[in-house]
Every structure is written in C-alpha cells, then in structure tokens.
Design a protein around this motif. Structure first.
Motif, PDB file in Angstrom:
ATOM      1  N   UNK A 340       0.791  -1.232   0.000  1.00  0.00           N
ATOM      2  CA  UNK A 340       0.000   0.000   0.000  1.00  0.00           C
ATOM      3  C   UNK A 340       0.822   1.280   0.000  1.00  0.00           C
ATOM      4  N   UNK A 341       2.122   1.207   0.263  1.00  0.00           N
ATOM      5  CA  UNK A 341       2.890   2.452   0.210  1.00  0.00           C
ATOM      6  C   UNK A 341       3.087   2.921  -1.228  1.00  0.00           C
ATOM      7  N   UNK A 342       2.644   2.097  -2.186  1.00  0.00           N
ATOM      8  CA  UNK A 342       2.696   2.472  -3.593  1.00  0.00           C
ATOM      9  C   UNK A 342       1.318   2.836  -4.138  1.00  0.00           C
ATOM     10  N   UNK A 343       0.348   3.025  -3.205  1.00  0.00           N
ATOM     11  CA  UNK A 343      -1.023   3.393  -3.563  1.00  0.00           C
ATOM     12  C   UNK A 343      -1.411   4.612  -2.737  1.00  0.00           C
ATOM     13  N   UNK A 344      -2.070   5.584  -3.343  1.00  0.00           N
ATOM     14  CA  UNK A 344      -2.480   6.814  -2.676  1.00  0.00           C
ATOM     15  C   UNK A 344      -3.812   6.588  -1.948  1.00  0.00           C
ATOM     16  N   UNK A 345      -3.805   6.706  -0.632  1.00  0.00           N
ATOM     17  CA  UNK A 345      -5.010   6.462   0.164  1.00  0.00           C
ATOM     18  C   UNK A 345      -6.102   7.493  -0.086  1.00  0.00           C
ATOM     19  N   UNK A 346      -5.774   8.623  -0.694  1.00  0.00           N
ATOM     20  CA  UNK A 346      -6.785   9.654  -0.937  1.00  0.00           C
ATOM     21  C   UNK A 346      -7.646   9.363  -2.159  1.00  0.00           C
ATOM     22  N   UNK A 347      -7.172   8.453  -3.025  1.00  0.00           N
ATOM     23  CA  UNK A 347      -7.948   8.140  -4.236  1.00  0.00           C
ATOM     24  C   UNK A 347      -7.791   6.707  -4.727  1.00  0.00           C
TER      25      UNK A 347
END
Length: 391
Positions: A340-347
C-alpha cells in the motif's frame, strides 16, 4: 442489396472507466459513480458469487466496532481510507437504498434473510448492460489513450482501470491471481500471499483432535503478541472456528499457544470431590481426550498428585505448531497483496502509473473475522469512486 451490419461481441470496446471484477468492491464502486461511463468485466457468469456464500449465506456486511487495529496492514493507510467511509456511513447508505442489516452477534451486521438482498441492491444501483460476463482477462497494456485490456472475448480500451479482482480464496468461484499479476506488470510490489481466515491442519502429535470433529469450545489463542478469544471448532482436518480463523491472520509458521480452559481457576478446583473431567469446563469428550493425552486419570480433583496437576496446567498453555492451513479452497480471504505504500489512500490510485487504481482484497490489507473485509471493500471503493467521478 444493402448488407445488414451484424453485432460482433469480439469487437474492441471503449470506455472511460473499466472495473476489473464484479465482486463487493467492484459493484460498490460502480454503484457510486456519478456517470454511466464505465464497464465491468468479470470471468464469472454472474455477479457477487463470493458475497452470496459469505457469512453462512447471510453476508456479514460490517461490524459495529470498527478500528484500524482490526486489520492486518499499514495502519495509517487503513485509517485514512476508513475515515472517509466508515461502518456508520455504510449502514446509512444501505438503509437509504432499502437494506437494513441486523445485528446478530458481537456487533456483527448481517443481511436479515439472505446475502442475495445485498447483491440485489447493488445490481439495482448499476446498469447490468455495463457488465461483461465470462470475460477472462489475459493481460493489460499501457497505450496512448490509457490502457488496453486483452480478454478471451475481445479487447477493451479504457482511460482509467480499477483493479477490483479480489484475492485467491474460493478458486471454485473464479478467484485468480490476475490482480497481482497486473500490479507486478506495472512495477508494484506484492507481499507474500497466504490463505487467511482459515483453519489449521495438525501434525501427528495432535491427530487426536480429529476424533473430536464437530465439537466446539471457548479458548484463548496466543500467536506472537496477539491474543484472540473465541470459539475453537475441532474438524476432520484439524481445528477451525472463529478464534482459529482470526489466529491464522497472524500465523506463518511455528507454534501457537491455546488456553483450552480460559475461564477455569485451577487452584479453586483442586479440593473438589468431583472428577477432573467434570470441572474443566470442557465438553466431556474433549476433556477425556486431553486427560488421556496428558496421562492423567479421570478421578476426583482432590486425589490428583502434584505431577498430575502440572500436566493439567498444560491445558492453560497448550503449545503446538500447526502443520499448515486448510488452504485457499477453505480460506475466507487472501492475506498479503499489493503493497500500500505504492497506492495513494486519498484516491486509491497507483503512485507509479496514473489512472490505475486498486481497491478491496487485492491490496495488502486484511480484516479480522466479523464483517471487516466487506467494510474494507466498500470503504476503498467509495474513496476510489469519489476520486474518479470528479476527474
């Protein structure tokens, strides 16, 4: 004579948004989009196959007690997604759309009659003409116009692609590794995948468990620094039940410790004139099986000697190493996934590739038993839907 133009189902299709997967996260995402500018592809002949079999056919939708600690995964990422669409938001949304889940146990919300109620609601919120069934995804390519997804029934071009393909659990319902393969193709890391929320098989020393199949008892299980209270069910292959399923999230190899008599104070029963099997708080067959294993004769408590009591005390901290798990065919979820550090939690968009999104179980976020994984599917879908609806 003018020739009639025939429809070719294998013609290349084009769409603004392509959702890969018609499970919980994919259906929720489509139902939340503000415009009818999407397609959903799935390799199954119908939607929501996993929803229909979950929770004993009643679907444990969410939980009244929702915290990031109920999830195995990066806590800040989980918190940022859940706060955008939590359990109260979900229950409110469902009620506005005609479904009022009921609390059955331990704050767990289920469909009142059948999981079909949830699937029907989601189907009503989307355009069924937008679902392409029996489409097996072969690969995905980056092109100037966005992405081209190659399937067994033709190619689809889309500006945005949302990977909502789920995990590896329930392969008989069409689960595949395609979501992880897509992530890797575009440079994403995928953490080690394990069967999660699943029973344990046992080694020869615990084969006596199998003779107790079908019997349940309350236990306390310790896996590393995680302590889980709940029910353990003896099974033909080993052990299962809610406490064991949760314990499987935190186990990879090595020993676990089970307190089979968590509510019993051994000092308080040592002077009892009742037989030891009757006061351990265990089902009779279970108590006698353990006493035989521990070489303790079933007689009055006050007659047991100090060595026998030492053996009985083992029931408070019975340690053993499971042989493995029941595997993906019996697992409720897949542990691990797209890091998940390679995915933006805002979108929910990839930080590596613009307009590529990941939602639901394909991510490296796994909830405990009790409706947490469906909540995650819906919460992550909401965050993604709100983002791509405004772009």
């Amino acid at each position: 004579m003018k020739k009639t133009k025939c429809y070719n189902p294998f013609m290349k299709k084009e769409t603004e948004i392509l959702i890969l997967g018609a499970g919980a996260s994919g259906l929720m995402l489509a139902s939340l989009l503000e415009r009818d500018n999407y397609l959903i592809v799935d390799n199954n002949p119908k939607v929501g196959s996993k929803i229909l079999v979950s929770g004993g056919g009643k679907c444990n939708i969410t939980n009244g007690s929702l915290k990031p600690k109920n999830y195995l995964g990066e806590q800040r990422f989980v918190r940022n997604v859940l706060k955008r669409f939590d359990n109260y938001d979900l229950l409110s949304w469902l009620e506005r759309h005609g479904l009022k889940p009921i609390v059955r146990k331990n704050h767990q919300y289920f469909c009142e009659n059948s999981a079909r109620e949830l699937v029907t609601l989601l189907e009503k919120e989307i355009n069924r003409k937008k679902i392409l069934f029996n489409h097996e995804i072969k690969e995905i390519k980056k092109i100037d116009r966005g992405f081209e997804v190659v399937t067994n029934r033709g190619n689809i071009v889309a500006k945005k692609v949302v990977v909502a393909t789920g995990g590896l659990s329930f392969p008989k319902l069409g689960a595949t590794s395609i979501g992880y393969e897509i992530a890797k193709k575009f440079g994403h890391k995928v953490s080690t995948l394990w069967a999660g929320l699943v029973g344990f098989t046992v080694q020869p020393q615990e084969f006596f468990f199998k003779a107790l199949s079908g019997i349940a008892t309350e236990v306390k299980i310790t896996v590393g620094d995680k302590v889980i209270n709940g029910s353990l069910l003896f099974a033909h292959k080993g052990i299962s039940g809610p406490a064991v399923l949760d314990a499987s999230l935190y186990w990879q190899k090595g020993k676990i410790t089970v307190d089979f008599i968590p509510s019993v104070n051994l000092e308080a029963i040592k002077s009892s004139k009742k037989n030891i099997a009757r006061v351990l708080g265990l089902p009779n067959r279970v108590a006698k099986a353990f006493l035989e294993k521990l070489n303790v004769e079933d007689r009055a408590c006050h007659q047991l000697n100090s060595e026998e009591w030492k053996q009985v005390e083992i029931l408070k901290s019975y340690s053993f190493a499971p042989a493995g798990t029941f595997g993906y065919s019996k697992a409720e979820v897949t542990k691990g996934g797209v890091v998940v550090d390679e995915v933006d939690a805002s979108n929910m968009m990839s930080r590596k590739v613009d307009n590529l999104y990941f939602v639901g179980e394909v991510l490296d976020v796994t909830g405990e038993l009790g409706g947490y994984n469906f909540q995650w599917a819906f919460s992550s879908a909401y965050v993604c839907a709100k983002a791509i609806s405004i772009y």
